[in-house]
Design an enzyme around this catalytic site. Structure first.
Site, PDB file in Angstrom:
ATOM      1  NE  ARG A  45      -0.269   1.661   3.992  1.00 34.41           N
ATOM      2  CZ  ARG A  45       0.075   0.651   2.696  1.00 34.41           C
ATOM      3  NH1 ARG A  45       1.101   0.350   2.189  1.00 34.41           N
ATOM      4  NH2 ARG A  45      -1.079   1.277   1.997  1.00 34.41           N
ATOM      5  CB  THR A  66       3.813  -6.067  -2.278  1.00 36.51           C
ATOM      6  OG1 THR A  66       3.011  -4.779  -2.598  1.00 36.51           O
ATOM      7  CG2 THR A  66       3.754  -6.214  -0.835  1.00 36.51           C
ATOM      8  CG  ASN A  69       1.887   1.463  -4.291  1.00 36.00           C
ATOM      9  OD1 ASN A  69       1.066   0.195  -4.119  1.00 36.00           O
ATOM     10  ND2 ASN A  69       1.429   2.397  -4.803  1.00 36.00           N
ATOM     11  CB  SER A 112      -2.145  -1.614   3.548  1.00 35.27           C
ATOM     12  OG  SER A 112      -1.626  -2.613   2.839  1.00 35.27           O
ATOM     13  CB  SER A 113      -4.722  -4.773   0.219  1.00 38.09           C
ATOM     14  OG  SER A 113      -5.829  -3.858  -0.549  1.00 38.09           O
ATOM     15  N   GLY A 152       0.147  -8.369  -4.577  1.00 36.57           N
ATOM     16  CA  GLY A 152      -0.777  -8.315  -5.409  1.00 36.57           C
ATOM     17  C   GLY A 152      -1.712  -7.247  -5.413  1.00 36.57           C
ATOM     18  N   GLY A 153      -1.554  -6.137  -4.591  1.00 31.18           N
ATOM     19  CA  GLY A 153      -2.377  -4.975  -4.536  1.00 31.18           C
ATOM     20  C   GLY A 153      -3.615  -5.440  -4.159  1.00 31.18           C
TER      21      GLY A 153
END
Ligand code: DON
Length: 579
Positions: A113, A391, A411, A462-463, A483-484
């Site tokens: 990350r 993403t 992002n 983050s997701s 997909g955020g």
């Protein structure tokens, strides 16, 4: 409410609420079949790669054929996507790679990350009025986190590659695609015009992605010579060729020129982290996923724990009852996310508590099978945007059973749209994943807390949810998605579709998905659910909003001694391919 308070309330509800949930059914009895007469996955016997871009998938399969293992193939796919899927594949972003090593029966999580530059401050994204300045955190140099991808992929190769192929071997296909060029078609042709405003503001980006005053059109060729040179430098010199010297100097200059604070020293200091995955169980299967600084694995397991107490299979795929149950299980997880999740180096994330079965029992007991619960009062703001996929996720399994589940990102689509002059490297806007201010929403409508404040060197929450599912110690499923905020619920539904609804992988990936993230209080539904199902959900109190699709859950599954691959039909140009 404090953590103790919310847990106490949940436990109180557990004791006082009537037990509405049904006992978990015995783990699915109907066989999961490789083949049947429905929508079908791709089958292969030796290796499989499923990614969002066909050329990159083929690069991965070729590496497997040459004797590379799943990690070698994943590294090659990661570099190739930086060329062929420039909106999300990247060198200038970051991500997470889950690696399963069959011979050692070991699973590790590589966290590459992005980090906040050393000069980042907690208030850097607040405007003069003290409110979040969205433009600053998404469109300027301040938005750029220190990229992790190059060190992350190189570290994966060094630690877990087969040893039979060098970084030169793995980067060569990407370099060739960048130097020779690729036709603008499929997903690239779809995404470029949408990014025209973002890319067009930077001359260095126009020089690559524009022809005259418009983005490259379908049928034209995208050539990325600077990127090819950067790839060659990394192939020959290793990651230091990116993090030190001329490439690093150009990246720092580009970021500073766009108003940011990243320095060459920030790049030189970047390190990926190898972490222990977060683990849970679901109906006898083992779920192994990404730990913080992703919220993905924690909340995937938290939601599955809640769902385990319901007979989803009995309710039926796509039924209002099943969708209601899913939505109600999602809400508390996102409420927890807003409060508890952040960079584990800076905040104590109560992972164990959040994924504990008794905690899920309490959350489950608070679900009314007939009525939607309104989200707690936070000023209803702009409706949650349906994000295009920005993403990207890919899954790889090799003949030995080694596997990679990798999600990485800039992002937004094309990040801030800025290519660092002379490098071909598009820069991310990952800093928007921090909370600009407690209670403020980010681009995905996610509420953030102090646990996710900006701080020097911190990793933004983050997701991303790269995930493995095992049965009796044997790998069954590799999945993940962009997909955020919707990533977690996308991965959740692929898993539930396979394990509860016994769908084959192609169906599980393609089936319409829903999403609820607690706040805003909206149940998002993709096209494809029946109107009467939606009517029942509305009658139960859900604020249903039907909109475009989200996600690209490119997945691989082991079944009947074969590998089944499915790439997500929501994007053009995706491919699952094997041999
Ligand atoms: O790390 C995260 O959660 C986000 N930066 C992911 C962004 C994303 O998935 C965009 N694609 N839809």
């Amino acid at each position: 409410m404090t953590r103790t308070g919310s847990l106490a309330l949940a436990l109180l509800l557990a004791v006082s609420a009537p037990a509405r949930a049904q006992a978990p059914p015995a783990p699915g009895t109907a066989p999961i079949q490789a083949d049947d007469e429905r929508m079908l996955p791709v089958l292969a016997s030796h290796g499989m790669v499923s990614s969002q871009e066909a050329r990159a998938s083929r690069v991965g399969v070729e590496i497997l054929r040459q004797g590379g293992n799943a990690v070698d193939a994943a590294v090659a796919v990661g570099f190739a996507l930086a060329v062929t899927l420039p909106r999300a594949g990247n060198l200038g972003g970051g991500g997470f790679m889950m690696v399963h090593l069959a011979a050692r029966n070991e699973t590790v999580a590589i966290d590459y990350r992005e980090t906040a530059p050393a000069a980042a401050t907690e208030t850097m994204f607040l405007g003069p009025d003290g409110e979040p300045d969205r433009a600053a955190s998404t469109r300027t140099g301040k938005a750029v986190g220190v990229p992790g991808t190059v060190r992350g992929l190189a570290e994966a190769h060094r630690l877990y590659g087969s040893g039979r192929l060098s970084l030169v071997d793995l980067i060569a296909p990407a370099e060739r695609l960048a130097r020779e060029g690729i036709p603008v078609e499929a997903g690239l042709a779809d995404s470029l015009p949408r990014a025209s405003g973002l890319l067009g503001q930077w001359p260095s980006s126009r020089a690559i992605f524009f022809s005259g005053d418009r983005t490259l059109q379908r049928g034209e060729t995208l050539v990325q010579r600077d990127l090819a040179d950067t790839l060659r430098a990394v192939a020959e010199g290793g990651p230091d060729a990116f993090y030190r010297g001329p490439v690093a100097a150009r990246i720092a200059a580009a970021v500073q020129g766009a108003g940011g604070v990243m320095t060459e020293a920030d790049l030189a200091a970047y390190r990926p982290e190898t972490r222990l995955p977060v683990r849970g169980t679901y109906r006898g299967y083992d779920i192994v996923s990404m730990p913080p600084p992703s919220s993905g694995g924690v909340h995937l397991i938290e939601i599955l724990n809640v769902l385990e107490g319901f007979d989803l299979a009995g309710m039926g795929a796509g039924s209002a009852a099943a969708l209601h149950t899913l939505a109600e299980a999602m809400k508390p997880a996102y409420a927890d996310r807003a409060t508890w999740l952040g960079d584990p180096a800076r905040t104590r994330v109560p992972v164990k508590g959040l994924i504990a079965k008794p905690y899920a029992d309490a959350l489950r007991a608070a679900i009314d099978p007939e009525r939607a619960r309104p989200a707690e009062a936070v000023k209803a703001g702009d409706p949650l945007p349906f994000e295009h996929t920005e993403t990207t996720h890919f899954s790889v399994v090799d003949a030995e059973g080694n596997a990679v589940s990798n999600t990485y990102t800039l992002n937004f689509s094309y990040g801030i749209g800025l290519v660092a002059e002379g490098t071909g490297v598009l820069l991310n806007n990952e800093m928007d994943d921090f909370s600009a201010k407690t209670g403020a929403r980010n681009a995905y409508g996610l509420v953030g807390g102090a646990a996710n404040a900006v701080a020097p060197g911190a990793r933004p929450l983050s997701s991303m949810t790269p995930t493995f599912v095992f049965r009796d110690g044997r790998l069954l499923l590799v999945t993940g998605s962009p997909g955020g905020s919707r990533i977690i619920t996308t991965v959740l539904q692929v898993i539930v579709n396979v394990l509860d609804f016994r769908m084959n992988l192609a169906e599980a990936v393609a089936a319409p998905r829903i999403h609820h993230q607690w706040q805003p209080d909206v149940l998002l539904a993709e096209e494809g659910l029946s109107p009467d199902t939606l009517a029942i959900l509305r009658s139960r109190g859900h604020k249903v909003k039907v909109g475009p699709s989200s996600g690209s859950a490119n997945s691989v599954m082991r079944v009947d001694g074969l590998l089944a691959g499915a790439s997500d039909p929501r994007q053009r140009g995706t491919l699952a391919d094997g041999y």
